[in-house]
Design an enzyme around this catalytic site. Structure first.
Site, PDB file in Angstrom:
ATOM      1  CG  ASP A 181      -2.272   0.618   0.986  1.00  0.00           C
ATOM      2  OD1 ASP A 181      -2.389   1.410   0.047  1.00  0.00           O
ATOM      3  OD2 ASP A 181      -3.199   0.359   1.782  1.00  0.00           O
ATOM      4  CD  GLU A 218       0.554   4.577  -7.970  1.00  0.00           C
ATOM      5  OE1 GLU A 218      -0.670   4.642  -8.214  1.00  0.00           O
ATOM      6  OE2 GLU A 218       1.392   5.366  -8.444  1.00  0.00           O
ATOM      7  CD1 TRP A 219      -4.717   3.265  -3.112  1.00  0.00           C
ATOM      8  CD2 TRP A 219      -3.731   5.181  -2.471  1.00  0.00           C
ATOM      9  NE1 TRP A 219      -4.332   3.132  -1.797  1.00  0.00           N
ATOM     10  CE2 TRP A 219      -3.732   4.297  -1.380  1.00  0.00           C
ATOM     11  CE3 TRP A 219      -3.176   6.453  -2.326  1.00  0.00           C
ATOM     12  CZ2 TRP A 219      -3.184   4.644  -0.141  1.00  0.00           C
ATOM     13  CZ3 TRP A 219      -2.634   6.803  -1.096  1.00  0.00           C
ATOM     14  CH2 TRP A 219      -2.643   5.903  -0.018  1.00  0.00           C
ATOM     15  N   GLY A 220      -3.334   4.465  -8.340  1.00  0.00           N
ATOM     16  CA  GLY A 220      -3.315   5.154  -9.632  1.00  0.00           C
ATOM     17  C   GLY A 220      -2.758   6.561  -9.554  1.00  0.00           C
ATOM     18  CG  ASP A 240      -9.449   2.386  -0.834  1.00  0.00           C
ATOM     19  OD1 ASP A 240      -8.427   2.282  -1.544  1.00  0.00           O
ATOM     20  OD2 ASP A 240      -9.432   2.291   0.405  1.00  0.00           O
TER      21      ASP A 240
HETATM   22  C1  GLA Z   1      -5.924   1.489   1.544  1.00  0.00           C
HETATM   23  C2  GLA Z   1      -6.096   0.480   0.400  1.00  0.00           C
HETATM   24  C3  GLA Z   1      -7.259  -0.423   0.736  1.00  0.00           C
HETATM   25  C4  GLA Z   1      -6.999  -1.140   2.049  1.00  0.00           C
HETATM   26  C5  GLA Z   1      -6.730  -0.141   3.160  1.00  0.00           C
HETATM   27  C6  GLA Z   1      -6.245  -0.803   4.430  1.00  0.00           C
HETATM   28  O1  GLA Z   1      -7.020   2.333   1.618  1.00  0.00           O
HETATM   29  O2  GLA Z   1      -6.302   1.143  -0.806  1.00  0.00           O
HETATM   30  O3  GLA Z   1      -7.476  -1.359  -0.310  1.00  0.00           O
HETATM   31  O4  GLA Z   1      -5.894  -2.002   1.892  1.00  0.00           O
HETATM   32  O5  GLA Z   1      -5.750   0.809   2.779  1.00  0.00           O
HETATM   33  O6  GLA Z   1      -5.969   0.106   5.449  1.00  0.00           O
END
Ligand code: GLA
Length: 698
Positions: A181, A218-220, A240
Site C-alpha cells: 500500500d 498506489e491508487w493510480g 478505493d
Molecule cells: C488502503 C487500500 C485499501 C486497504 C486499506 C487498508 O485504503 O487502498 O485497499 O488495503 O488501505 O488500510
C-alpha cells in the site's frame, strides 16, 4: 526460481535463457560494444534497471481479500473459514486460489530484538506461518498486506526502510502474495520516488527466492500503468472502491483507458470485488463481475462467504465469465463504443473468439449495438452469440445488439460459425419512450394518455415469422395498441415497431413503475425440408417515473425530495457533511471556515436529480470541499449544475485549499435539475458540499 533470474536487468537480456539465445546475446553485446565505442556517450552511474519477470500471475489473480467486508476485523479464523469455503463451495474448482489478509494483522511494534513484524497473537494465534500452513493444506495460497511507507493505512508499522527483513519474514512464513500500500509514504510525490519505494520491495521479495505475487497499491496516483509492469504483477489504478454504483462506475471509467498496459504477468487492478456486500443490486453486481472480467482484472472476492447468498455464489462462480477474465491471451478488453452512457468493450481471446460486453451506465434500459467486425471477430457467414449470463445461444448475420437493462451488462462470447441454422436468430426488443434528457428519466404524467412504442429487431440470418407483441403495465393502468401487434415475417436486420397508448390512474403515487413487453415468434431450425419450426421469444422492460409534485416558493434543496441520488461513499447527508459510513454521521457543513446550517454533504462521484416540472427559475449554492480534511489532503472535485441536458453552471477544479465558490444558474423551464460532482483524477477524500443550496420557484 533463483534470485539471480528474478533480478535480471532489462531490456537487452529480457526473456532470453536458452543457450542459442545466449549466443545471440553475446554477438549482440559485441556489436553493441563496438557501436558504443564509436559514439560519444555521457558517463552515467545509474544502477541497472531491473524488471519483475517473476513468472507469476500469467492470468489475473483470483481469490479473496477481507478488507471490503471486514475492514480491520481480520483473523486467522476468518482466513481458515474462507479457505474451507473455497473448497466446499467449489470456488477453488472455479479458479479462486489466493486467500489474502489485508491491513491490521500485526501488532503496533516490531520485535525489538529482531526488528521483525509481529503478527497479532489474538487475531492470529498460530501466527501467519500457522495460517499459511492451513491454507496450503487446502491446496490454496496465502496473501498478506504491507505498506511502502512508515505506517500502514491503519497505522501499523510500515515496510519503508525494512524491505529486506519484512520480505524475508513473508517468505519464511510461507506467504505467496503481497499487497503493498501507499499510506504515510514519507512525503514522496514524484514518479521516480514511487518507482523507488515499490522497486525496493520487488527486489527484496526476489532476493528471498520465494515466488510471491506482488500487488502494487498506489491508487493510480503516479500513472502506474506506465511503469508498474516492470515492478509488480498488478497495480491499483484508482482510489478505493466502495459498495455503490457511482463508485464502481467511476472506477470502470478510469480503468477502461489503460487496456494497452495489461499483459500476462502484469495487470491493471481496479480494486477488489464488492459482489454480495449489499450496496448494489444483483444486476449491478453482474455488471461489476462482467466488467472486471472483460478488463482482465484480478477477481478478489470481498464479501463474507460464510453468509453469502446463493445469488452471490452464482455470480462469483460463473465459469463462462471467469474464462473471459482468465483467458490465456491476457489482453484487457478495449472500449470500442462510448456514447450517451452506452458502452461496448471487446476482448480478443486465445481461440480466436472475442468477448463483447454491452454495458449500460444509465438507469433506464437501452439498446446497445456493435458488430462482429467492429469487435474484431474473424469474418464468417454468421456468428454465434453465447450470452454468458442467460446461457442462451443465438446466431447473427453480423450485428450485435441487445436491449440492456439499466445498470446492466450483456456479455457474449462471439465466434464465427457455419452452423448457424441450428441456432435461433438473435433478436432485440425494446420499450421506447424518450427520456427527459439523454441518460435521464422517462416521465409518465398521472392520468394522461402517454405514447409508448415497442421495437423488435432481427439480426439473425434466419427470418422470424408469426410475430406477436404484447405490452403490459402495472395493475390499474390502461394499455391500448394504436398500430398492429402482429407481423408475418421479419427478415435479416429488419426492424418492426408497434405504437401504444398508456394511461396511469390520475392518483398514481410518485415513484418508479415498470412497463414490460414480450414478443413471441417462430423460426425455422435446420436447412430446407429437413428442419422444423421452433418457437422463441424476446422480452424487455422500461422503468418510468411518475414524478413528485414540483417544488413551490424558495425551498432549501435539502428540503426537496430528490428523484434519484448517488454518492461515492456513505449516504448523502442533509444539512451536515459526509461522514462516509452511516446516515447522520457527518459534522456541520464547513467550507473555508464558514459553516452552513443547510445543504447536502456527499462524496464524489455524485449525482442528485430533482423534478422541477418547469416551475422554477433559478438555483444557487456555495460549493466546495468540506473542511474535514484527511491526512492526505488529496481531494479535488468539480461541481456541475445541469438543467435537463444543459450544463448551466460549473465550479471548475476545487481543492482542499480553496474557499467556497458561489454558483448561480437559471433553471427556467427545466423539467429536471441535476447536481453532479466529478471526482476528477482520483476518488480519495472528496467530501463535497452543496452549501446553502436553494431554489427559486413559482
Ligand atoms: C488502503 C487500500 C485499501 C486497504 C486499506 C487498508 O485504503 O487502498 O485497499 O488495503 O488501505 O488500510
Amino acid at each position: 526460481m533463483s534470485a539471480a533470474r528474478l533480478l535480471r536487468p532489462v531490456p537487452a537480456l529480457h526473456g532470453l535463457s536458452k543457450p542459442r539465445d545466449r549466443r545471440t546475446v553475446a554477438c549482440l553485446l559485441a556489436s553493441l560494444a563496438l557501436a558504443v565505442s564509436m559514439l560519444v556517450v555521457p558517463a552515467t552511474n545509474a544502477p541497472p534497471a531491473y524488471a519483475l519477470d517473476n513468472g507469476l500471475s500469467r492470468t489475473p489473480p483470483m481469490g479473496f481479500n477481507d478488507w471490503n467486508s471486514f475492514g480491520c476485523n481480520v483473523s486467522e479464523q476468518l482466513i481458515k473459514d474462507t479457505a474451507d469455503l473455497f473448497v466446499s463451495s467449489n470456488l477453488k474448482a472455479a479458479g479462486y486460489n489466493y486467500v489474502n489478509i489485508d491491513d491490521c494483522w500485526m501488532t503496533s511494534d516490531r520485535d525489538p530484538q529482531t526488528g521483525r513484524l509481529v503478527p497479532d497473537p489474538v487475531k492470529f494465534p498460530d501466527g501467519i506461518s500457522g495460517t499459511a500452513d492451513y491454507v496450503h493444506s487446502k491446496g490454496l495460497k496465502l496473501g498478506i498486506y504491507e505498506d511502502a511507507g512508515t505506517q500502514t493505512c491503519a497505522g501499523y508499522p510500515g515496510s519503508l526502510g525494512h524491505e529486506a527483513v519484512d520480505a524475508q519474514s513473508f517468505a519464511d512464513w510461507g506467504v505467496d502474495y503481497l499487497k503493498y500500500d501507499n499510506c504515510n509514504n514519507a512525503g514522496s510525490t514524484t514518479q521516480q520516488e514511487f518507482i523507488d519505494r515499490y522497486s525496493a520491495m520487488r527486489d527484496a521479495l526476489a532476493a528471498t527466492g520465494r515466488p510471491i505475487v506482488y500487488s502494487i497499491c498506489e491508487w493510480g496516483q503516479n500513472d502506474p500503468a506506465s511503469w508498474a509492469g516492470d515492478v509488480g504483477n498488478l497495480w491499483r489504478t484508482t482510489g478505493d472502491i466502495s459498495d455503490n454504483w457511482s463508485s464502481m462506475l467511476s472506477i470502470i471509467t478510469q480503468n477502461a483507458t489503460l487496456a494497452a498496459a495489461a499483459h500476462p504477468g502484469a495487470w491493471n487492478d481496479p480494486d477488489m470485488l464488492e459482489v454480495g456486500n449489499g450496496g448494489m443490486t444483483d444486476t449491478e453486481y453482474r455488471t461489476h463481475f462482467s466488467m472486471w472480467s472483460i478488463m482482465a482484472a484480478p477477481l478478489l472476492i470481498g464479501t463474507d462467504l460464510r453468509t453469502a447468498t446463493p445469488e452471490t455464489f452464482s455470480i462469483l462462480s460463473n465459469r463462462d465469465v471467469i474464462a473471459i477474465d482468465q483467458d490465456p491471451l491476457g489482453k484487457q478488453g478495449a472500449e470500442i463504443v462510448n456514447s450517451g452512457g452506452r458502452h461496448v468493450f471487446a476482448k480478443p481471446l486465445a481461440n480466436g473468439d472475442v468477448a463483447v460486453a454491452l454495458f449500460n451506465e444509465n438507469s433506464l434500459s437501452t439498446t446497445i449495438t456493435t458488430s462482429a467486425s467492429a469487435s474484431g471477430v474473424h469474418r464468417g457467414p454468421a456468428y454465434l452469440l453465447q450470452d454468458l449470463w442467460s446461457k442462451k445461444q443465438t446466431e447473427t448475420a453480423g450485428a450485435i445488439t441487445a436491449n440492456v437493462p439499466g445498470h446492466g451488462t450483456v456479455i457474449y462470447r462471439v465466434s464465427k460459425t457455419h452452423d448457424w441454422t441450428k441456432f435461433p436468430p438473435a433478436t432485440a426488443l425494446s420499450v421506447d419512450k424518450p427520456a427527459a434528457y439523454d441518460g435521464g428519466p422517462v416521465v409518465v404524467r398521472p392520468g394522461l394518455a402517454e405514447h409508448v412504442g415497442t421495437t423488435l429487431t432481427n439480426t439473425g440470418r434466419t427470418p422470424v415469422t408469426h410475430v406477436r407483441v404484447a405490452l403490459t403495465a402495472p395493475d390499474g393502468w390502461a394499455v391500448h395498441p394504436t398500430s398492429p401487434t402482429r407481423s408475418k415475417h421479419l427478415g435479416t436486420n429488419r426492424v418492426w415497431s408497434t405504437q401504444w397508448s398508456v394511461t396511469s390512474p390520475a392518483d398514481t403515487a410518485p415513484g418508479t413503475y415498470t412497463l414490460s413487453a414480450a414478443a413471441k415468434y417462430r423460426w425455422h431450425r435446420g436447412e430446407g425440408h429437413g428442419g422444423h419450426e421452433s418457437r422463441d421469444r424476446a422480452d424487455s422492460t422500461l422503468e418510468v417515473l411518475v414524478p413528485t409534485p414540483p417544488p413551490v416558493g424558495s425551498p432549501w434543496i435539502s428540503d426537496v425530495q430528490w428523484t434519484s441520488a448517488s454518492s461515492g461513499w456513505g449516504p448523502i447527508e442533509h444539512d451536515m457533511s459526509n461522514g462516509e459510513q452511516a446516515a447522520g454521521d457527518g459534522l456541520p457543513i464547513t467550507i473555508g471556515g464558514v459553516t452552513y446550517a443547510k445543504g447536502l454533504g456527499l462524496h464524489a462521484p455524485s449525482d442528485v436529480v430533482y423534478y422541477l416540472g418547469g416551475h422554477c427559475s433559478s438555483f444557487t449554492s456555495d460549493v466546495g470541499l468540506d473542511d474535514e480534511k484527511d491526512s492526505n489532503m488529496a481531494g479535488t472535485v468539480a461541481f456541475q449544475v445541469w438543467a435537463d441536458g444543459a450544463l448551466v453552471a460549473e465550479s471548475g477544479t476545487l481543492t482542499w485549499a480553496d474557499a467556497a465558490k458561489t454558483l448561480t444558474a437559471s433553471v427556467q423551464g427545466a423539467a429536471f435539475l441535476r447536481l453532479a460532482v466529478d471526482p476528477l483524477s482520483d476518488t480519495n477524500s472528496d467530501h463535497a458540499d452543496w452549501a446553502g443550496a436553494k431554489l427559486t420557484c413559482t
